[in-house]
Enzyme design. Structure first.
Site, PDB file in Angstrom:
ATOM      1  N   CYS A 122      -0.099   9.664 -18.892  1.00  0.00           N
ATOM      2  CA  CYS A 122       1.033  10.519 -18.914  1.00  0.00           C
ATOM      3  C   CYS A 122       2.096  10.321 -19.643  1.00  0.00           C
ATOM      4  CB  CYS A 122       1.897  10.266 -17.200  1.00  0.00           C
ATOM      5  SG  CYS A 122       0.637  10.411 -15.753  1.00  0.00           S
ATOM      6  N   HIS A 263       9.441  10.832 -17.008  1.00  0.00           N
ATOM      7  CA  HIS A 263       8.256  11.493 -16.545  1.00  0.00           C
ATOM      8  C   HIS A 263       8.402  11.352 -14.900  1.00  0.00           C
ATOM      9  CE1 HIS A 263       4.047  11.862 -15.354  1.00  0.00           C
ATOM     10  NE2 HIS A 263       4.059  10.313 -15.181  1.00  0.00           N
ATOM     11  N   ASN A 293       3.396  15.201  -9.914  1.00  0.00           N
ATOM     12  CA  ASN A 293       3.011  14.321 -11.154  1.00  0.00           C
ATOM     13  C   ASN A 293       2.217  15.299 -12.090  1.00  0.00           C
ATOM     14  OD1 ASN A 293       2.308  12.996 -13.063  1.00  0.00           O
ATOM     15  ND2 ASN A 293       2.011  11.037 -11.846  1.00  0.00           N
TER      16      ASN A 293
HETATM   17  C1  COA Z   1       0.746   5.713  -4.453  1.00  0.00           C
HETATM   18  C2  COA Z   1       2.377   5.281  -3.977  1.00  0.00           C
HETATM   19  C3  COA Z   1       3.023   6.421  -3.671  1.00  0.00           C
HETATM   20  C4  COA Z   1       1.889   4.374  -2.660  1.00  0.00           C
HETATM   21  O1  COA Z   1       3.160   4.100  -2.112  1.00  0.00           O
HETATM   22  P1  COA Z   1       3.459   2.547  -1.561  1.00  0.00           P
HETATM   23  O2  COA Z   1       4.633   2.645  -1.075  1.00  0.00           O
HETATM   24  O3  COA Z   1       3.272   1.693  -2.866  1.00  0.00           O
HETATM   25  O4  COA Z   1       2.417   2.513  -0.498  1.00  0.00           O
HETATM   26  P2  COA Z   1       1.302   1.504  -0.274  1.00  0.00           P
HETATM   27  O5  COA Z   1       0.266   1.866  -1.282  1.00  0.00           O
HETATM   28  O6  COA Z   1       1.612   0.202  -0.268  1.00  0.00           O
HETATM   29  O7  COA Z   1       0.753   1.725   1.274  1.00  0.00           O
HETATM   30  C5  COA Z   1       1.453   1.581   2.397  1.00  0.00           C
HETATM   31  C6  COA Z   1       0.866   2.237   3.588  1.00  0.00           C
HETATM   32  O8  COA Z   1       0.768   3.592   3.381  1.00  0.00           O
HETATM   33  C7  COA Z   1      -0.398   4.246   3.581  1.00  0.00           C
HETATM   34  N1  COA Z   1      -0.744   5.378   2.701  1.00  0.00           N
HETATM   35  C8  COA Z   1      -1.126   5.600   1.624  1.00  0.00           C
HETATM   36  N2  COA Z   1      -0.942   6.889   1.393  1.00  0.00           N
HETATM   37  C9  COA Z   1      -0.494   7.439   2.198  1.00  0.00           C
HETATM   38  C10 COA Z   1      -0.220   8.702   2.538  1.00  0.00           C
HETATM   39  N3  COA Z   1      -0.456   9.940   1.627  1.00  0.00           N
HETATM   40  N4  COA Z   1       0.251   9.277   3.946  1.00  0.00           N
HETATM   41  C11 COA Z   1       0.446   8.235   4.884  1.00  0.00           C
HETATM   42  N5  COA Z   1       0.214   6.796   4.497  1.00  0.00           N
HETATM   43  C12 COA Z   1      -0.374   6.586   3.447  1.00  0.00           C
HETATM   44  C13 COA Z   1      -1.333   3.039   3.111  1.00  0.00           C
HETATM   45  O9  COA Z   1      -2.732   3.236   3.252  1.00  0.00           O
HETATM   46  C14 COA Z   1      -0.748   1.771   3.497  1.00  0.00           C
HETATM   47  O10 COA Z   1      -1.079   1.565   4.959  1.00  0.00           O
HETATM   48  P3  COA Z   1      -1.203   0.324   5.473  1.00  0.00           P
HETATM   49  O11 COA Z   1       0.161  -0.626   5.391  1.00  0.00           O
HETATM   50  O12 COA Z   1      -1.577   0.434   6.770  1.00  0.00           O
HETATM   51  O13 COA Z   1      -2.368  -0.649   4.526  1.00  0.00           O
HETATM   52  C15 COA Z   1       2.938   4.520  -4.820  1.00  0.00           C
HETATM   53  O14 COA Z   1       2.381   3.093  -5.057  1.00  0.00           O
HETATM   54  C16 COA Z   1       3.088   4.966  -6.137  1.00  0.00           C
HETATM   55  O15 COA Z   1       3.622   5.888  -6.479  1.00  0.00           O
HETATM   56  N6  COA Z   1       2.668   4.306  -7.255  1.00  0.00           N
HETATM   57  C17 COA Z   1       2.722   4.641  -8.735  1.00  0.00           C
HETATM   58  C18 COA Z   1       1.607   5.984  -8.972  1.00  0.00           C
HETATM   59  C19 COA Z   1       1.830   6.676 -10.043  1.00  0.00           C
HETATM   60  O16 COA Z   1       3.090   6.842 -10.278  1.00  0.00           O
HETATM   61  N7  COA Z   1       0.912   6.996 -10.606  1.00  0.00           N
HETATM   62  C20 COA Z   1       0.835   7.876 -11.701  1.00  0.00           C
HETATM   63  C21 COA Z   1       1.408   6.928 -12.895  1.00  0.00           C
HETATM   64  S1  COA Z   1       1.539   7.974 -14.051  1.00  0.00           S
END
Ligand code: COA
Length: 338
Positions: A122, A263, A293
């Site tokens: 990205c 970004h 994104n």
């Molecule tokens: C992916 C992202 C949104 C997940 O959010 P988070 O707050 O870290 O959530 P977690 O991964 O810790 O998951 C928390 C819970 O939500 C759940 N969950 C994940 N995606 C979900 C969704 N779309 N809907 C509902 N629940 C979801 C998980 O399974 C987890 O459940 P559990 O507690 O029962 O295991 C976040 O980590 C993120 O934005 N990361 C960066 C990604 C990014 O920017 N990528 C591109 C870089 S350029």
């Protein structure tokens, strides 16, 4: 504000025009609720995203770049034959080769141009910006087209709720030219990579290590694989570090900026970085709710939103910040000269 512009050997480079493109089809949070176990509330609270756009079948990322590039050239009022080099930041090229830059060169009719793709996750757009700015500053070229574009929906597994809610498709293009007397344009860049982060965000199938086979497809290796929390932690730490660094070494703070254009990966990453910069919300450009994104497309699309909302004006100091797969991270400081 005391702006000590870092010296540039020879000439200075500036952005002289912008064009963007998003495909018309939209995927809403409600659409995703029908595909995976998720909810509009979870997606909105955890990411800030409401909708994302999807490129229609039969088109590739080069088609989005071509549209954005044509709009950019029209805004500048010049023919494609004036473009000398084309750099495309993308990790979702139409195919392994030829490069997207070659496809765009042909599609816009830039008969005299050369070019290449920049693969930096990205951060592709900001990495390509620095490379293009150096071509202008060195005197090698007078007119460089930079595209940032990704068709992430093509690489997204719509059975994986942890990734499919995040990504969308979109493109932007800017033209780089030498500054006129009195203009400043690009001031500084800070770019880094940390290859040890590659395990946390990648698309493992289809390359020389794991060429496409029935097995790689069965294992879904042609999709985005991500450890969301690991990427999140890196993004929050490094986007703050690099954006603060580029300001500090130029004697600036967030208070001196017209706007911060980050970004758009997750609204919480953006606000954490903005807090570290001391930037008030009204000068931080956020359009993630509309586009999700879009990887290398996101900063030029956010530039367009900033212009449309009247938050980006001629002579404003602007900070760009990005992070992506690799890991890659980048910040660019410039004065807006359009
Ligand atoms: C992916 C992202 C949104 C997940 O959010 P988070 O707050 O870290 O959530 P977690 O991964 O810790 O998951 C928390 C819970 O939500 C759940 N969950 C994940 N995606 C979900 C969704 N779309 N809907 C509902 N629940 C979801 C998980 O399974 C987890 O459940 P559990 O507690 O029962 O295991 C976040 O980590 C993120 O934005 N990361 C960066 C990604 C990014 O920017 N990528 C591109 C870089 S350029």
């Amino acid at each position: 504000m005391s702006l000590t512009v870092r010296p540039v050997m020879g000439r200075r480079a500036k952005i002289s025009a912008l064009g963007t493109y998003v495909p018309p089809d939209v995927i809403t949070n409600q659409d995703l609720e029908k595909m995976v176990e998720t909810s509009d509330q979870w997606i909105t609270e955890r990411t800030g995203i409401k909708t994302r756009h999807k490129l229609a079948a039969g088109l590739g990322v080069s088609d989005m770049c071509t549209e954005a590039a044509k709009r950019c050239l029209a805004a500048r009022g010049i023919p494609a034959s004036d473009v000398e080099a084309i750099l495309v930041g993308t990790v979702t090229p139409d195919m392994m080769y030829p490069s997207t830059a070659c496809l765009v060169q042909d599609k816009i009719g830039a008969a005299g141009a050369w070019g290449f793709d920049v693969s930096a996750g990205c951060s592709g757009f900001v990495f390509a910006l620095q490379a293009g700015a150096k071509f202008i500053e060195s005197g090698a070229h007078n007119m460089v087209l930079i595209c940032g574009a990704d068709a992430n929906t093509r690489m997204t597994d719509y059975t994986d709720r942890t990734t499919c809610v995040l990504f969308g498709d979109g493109a932007g293009a800017v033209l780089l030219e030498p500054c006129e007397p009195g203009e400043i344009g690009f001031i500084d860049f800070v770019h880094e990579v940390d290859g040890s982060g590659g395990v946390s965000l990648n698309m493992p199938g289809g390359g020389s290590l794991n060429p496409s086979t029935h097995e790689t497809v069965d294992k879904k290796m042609h999709y985005i694989h991500q450890d969301g929390p690991a990427v999140f932690k890196f993004a929050v730490r490094k986007m703050a570090e690099t954006t603060v660094k580029v300001l500090e070494r130029n004697g600036l703070t967030g208070a001196d900026l017209g706007c911060f254009i980050p970004h758009q990966a997750n609204k919480r990453i953006i606000t954490a970085t903005a807090d570290r910069l001391g930037m008030p919300e009204d000068r931080v450009i956020i359009n993630i709710e509309k586009y999700g994104n879009t990887s290398s497309g996101s900063i030029p699309l956010a530039m367009q939103s900033a212009l449309d909302e009247g938050k980006l004006k001629k002579n404003d100091l602007v900070l760009l910040g990005a992070m992506g797969a690799g890991f890659t991270v980048g910040a660019a400081l410039l004065r807006w000269e359009i």
